[in-house]
Design an enzyme around this catalytic site. Sequence first.
Site, PDB file in Angstrom:
ATOM      1  N   LYS A 114       0.833  -1.206   0.000  1.00  0.00           N
ATOM      2  CA  LYS A 114       0.000   0.000   0.000  1.00  0.00           C
ATOM      3  C   LYS A 114       0.861   1.245   0.000  1.00  0.00           C
ATOM      4  O   LYS A 114       1.853   1.320   0.705  1.00  0.00           O
ATOM      5  CB  LYS A 114      -0.918  -0.002   1.210  1.00  0.00           C
ATOM      6  CG  LYS A 114      -1.983  -1.019   1.014  1.00  0.00           C
ATOM      7  CD  LYS A 114      -3.218  -0.809   1.826  1.00  0.00           C
ATOM      8  CE  LYS A 114      -4.161  -1.892   1.372  1.00  0.00           C
ATOM      9  NZ  LYS A 114      -5.424  -1.925   2.008  1.00  0.00           N
ATOM     10  N   GLY A 425     -13.915 -17.047   4.587  1.00  0.00           N
ATOM     11  CA  GLY A 425     -15.293 -16.618   4.338  1.00  0.00           C
ATOM     12  C   GLY A 425     -15.795 -16.824   2.935  1.00  0.00           C
ATOM     13  O   GLY A 425     -16.775 -17.524   2.709  1.00  0.00           O
ATOM     14  N   SER A 426     -15.136 -16.218   1.953  1.00  0.00           N
ATOM     15  CA  SER A 426     -15.700 -16.309   0.605  1.00  0.00           C
ATOM     16  C   SER A 426     -15.144 -17.516  -0.127  1.00  0.00           C
ATOM     17  O   SER A 426     -14.000 -17.909   0.069  1.00  0.00           O
ATOM     18  CB  SER A 426     -15.400 -15.040  -0.181  1.00  0.00           C
ATOM     19  OG  SER A 426     -14.016 -14.816  -0.239  1.00  0.00           O
ATOM     20  N   HIS A 688      -3.345 -15.486  -2.936  1.00  0.00           N
ATOM     21  CA  HIS A 688      -3.216 -14.464  -3.981  1.00  0.00           C
ATOM     22  C   HIS A 688      -2.638 -15.036  -5.264  1.00  0.00           C
ATOM     23  O   HIS A 688      -2.448 -14.329  -6.244  1.00  0.00           O
ATOM     24  CB  HIS A 688      -2.364 -13.301  -3.476  1.00  0.00           C
ATOM     25  CG  HIS A 688      -2.932 -12.686  -2.231  1.00  0.00           C
ATOM     26  ND1 HIS A 688      -2.612 -13.137  -0.976  1.00  0.00           N
ATOM     27  CD2 HIS A 688      -3.847 -11.707  -2.064  1.00  0.00           C
ATOM     28  CE1 HIS A 688      -3.293 -12.440  -0.085  1.00  0.00           C
ATOM     29  NE2 HIS A 688      -4.044 -11.574  -0.711  1.00  0.00           N
TER      30      HIS A 688
HETATM   31  N1  GLN Z   1     -14.520 -12.564   4.651  1.00  0.00           N
HETATM   32  C1  GLN Z   1     -13.921 -11.921   3.550  1.00  0.00           C
HETATM   33  C2  GLN Z   1     -13.718 -12.889   2.396  1.00  0.00           C
HETATM   34  O1  GLN Z   1     -13.440 -14.006   2.647  1.00  0.00           O
HETATM   35  C3  GLN Z   1     -12.589 -11.337   3.907  1.00  0.00           C
HETATM   36  C4  GLN Z   1     -11.970 -10.627   2.747  1.00  0.00           C
HETATM   37  C5  GLN Z   1     -10.752  -9.857   3.094  1.00  0.00           C
HETATM   38  O2  GLN Z   1     -10.176 -10.056   4.145  1.00  0.00           O
HETATM   39  N2  GLN Z   1     -10.315  -9.000   2.223  1.00  0.00           N
HETATM   40  O3  GLN Z   1     -13.802 -12.550   1.255  1.00  0.00           O
END
Ligand code: GLN
Length: 748
Positions: A114, A425-426, A688
């Site tokens: 960043k 999560g996703s 990533h």
């Molecule tokens: N819970 C979100 C996901 O899994 C977290 C995303 C993130 O930390 N940028 O997408």
Amino acid sequence: MTTTIIGFPRLGEFRELKFTTEKYFRNELSEAELLEEAKALRSKHWQILKDKGLTEIPSNDFSHYDNVLDAAFLFNVVPQEVQDLELSDLGRYFALARGYQGDKGDVRAWPMKKWFNTNYHYIVPKFEKGTQVKVASQKIFDEFSQAKELGILTRPVLVGPFTLLQLSDFEEGLEPADFLEDLVSAYQAVFARLAELGAKKIQLDEPSLVKDLSAQEKELFLGLYQRLLADKKGLQVLLATYFGDVRDIYQDLIALPVDALGLDFVEGKKTLDLVKSGFPEDKTLYAGIVNGKNIWRNNYAKSLAILEQIPTDKLVLSSSCSLLHVPFTTANEDFGQDILEHFAFAVEKLDELRDLEAIRQGEEELLEANQALFAKERVGQNKELAQRLAGLTEKDYTRLPAFAEREQIQAQALKLPLLPTTTIGSFPQTKEVRSQRLAFRKGELSQEAYDQFLAQQIDDWIKWQEAVGFDVLVHGEFERNDMVEYFGQNLSGYLFSKNGWVQSYGLRGVKPPIIWGDVTRLNPITVKWSSYAQSQTKKPVKGMLTGPVTILNWSFPREDISIKDSTLQIALAIKDEVLDLEAAGIKIIQIDEAALREKLPLRRSDWYEDYLDWAIPAFRLVHSSVAADTQIHTHMCYSEFTDIIPAIDNMDADVISFEASRSNLVILDELKAKNFQTQVGPGVYDIHSPRVPAAGEIDQTIAAILAKVPSQKVWINPDCGLKTRGIKETRESLVRLVEAAQAARKEL
Ligand code: GLN
Ligand code: ZN
């Protein structure tokens, strides 16, 4: 009349550069065509600046990807393997920006970080043993000449040598000073060539000067500039600083033989005091007075009051930083006039600079109109919310019982095995997921059909997680486009622009929502899909929320109330959501604070008072009222919090997951040293990259973690959410993850 800006957005009014470049990446466009379009875009932007009456126009603020990477290429800071790639200049440039895998070779992308306290990411250059610093790219010269042919004499912009060195990595055994002489010569060669082409000025960006500077860093800076300025090759040098004030080095700066200094009067708390203490007659002051980061109209009366106190007449009015950090124009938005009149995106900020200068020349009506705008009540106050906030006491920020007791209660209640496995999560947002959402948004798909689709996705993934053997499941976040916008759409006080894109990662943009008024929750947001998912399994399903600090940091905040107050409003809204999830039977709730670190002040001395002292309590407010047996998780997208471990522990979450697979796990030593209490899930593989961890790789990472953290404290999870990944690689990687965790568990 003298006005300028530090830099202009480069993606284009409708993100043309992104779309064109993506076509080029897909081989639908030749390199020549891409270069031609980029050229046209630059011409268009210079013309806008000229038409808007800017008297000094920058060039080389354009970039095909990132301007730090541009500087690395300019000075030949390019690894040999990339120099050897048999590709065009632009091909090699993109190889380093994005990685290259093809018939010419296999090159990894350089990492991104960043850019100071913004959500823009720069590419981190690396100086290696073989690095030979010299001028190796024509970009800055070509762009200057291009503008000159259009009749515009620009001021080329370049990352300064100090900031370049501060932001770069160095191969082991090397240090910045090793490159000092060569770098100075190379910058001087750039000066000479620009002068030859007809340039009069150059802008060197040195935002690293607004951070705390050690004696050694000051020495490096002064060493660089004393040498550099000894021969400016006939150019005038503007040394531009932004994102804060230069208190550690101001006295040295004003003694340097630069021709102009750029200072930030918006974010620089001490800037005005510094210049009042004395500003040399021989220099011009570029005063950053129009906020380059926020989207609100400038308050002219306030700006003029600052300008009046500046003790020099050699003044150029400027933006506080590059306008890269704001959207292009308000012209393509659908808001009503009553809303639009309060906004200034990049193009409108040009008008503001001209207005401010005109008022200084006596055009009073402009000031009156602006004062009338600020005198209007823009939004009323939500009285009920104000009362709720005023009624908060220490108790509201304190979760009881304390962590140690909760940890036992939760162990009893949840009965999870050692090294519990979970994800962040996703799950992959496939083409199908995105196209269904789009169809629904456009009204082409009914609510019922869309819900059915989402339920089906959840069913599939719940079954899959059970089959693979995950301990704590997730529903997958298929209903969400974005972790902030999705929440914002269910909160009062939020506005969404149609075209308000800001460059973030490479050519990718984000569209931060705008906090327009007081924020309250309009309705439960996540309860429906979390409880649906929980109804499909006996295993615990984690509820997924975005935390208040992250929601705020990824929005354009209000300027009429403090950021702290806005954050607390959001915190109350998310708190209500937490309690609803709990009431719906969700036993584990994750509150993501992916962006908590982003707005950490650049100076250590400001960390607590200006930020952590309210940001951490805002997080505690969100979960302080849940029962002892509800387990609160949080997640952060980075592991550089070695310096703020006590603050992170103070969030008082029960479990925290963070990115760790690419770092060397030093963070774990620090956690131990600081007696960190919260349970931890250091990411065991890097999401990533599409790469699937090799057999045994995750096992090794887990072993390394267990060597540092007691096993009862450890969770096993990936680095971050999986929404940008493909299904195949995701499933293969996760199977490896669960197998590795189970094997380690057996050992224990
Ligand atoms: N819970 C979100 C996901 O899994 C977290 C995303 C993130 O930390 N940028 O997408
Ligand atoms: Zn993350």
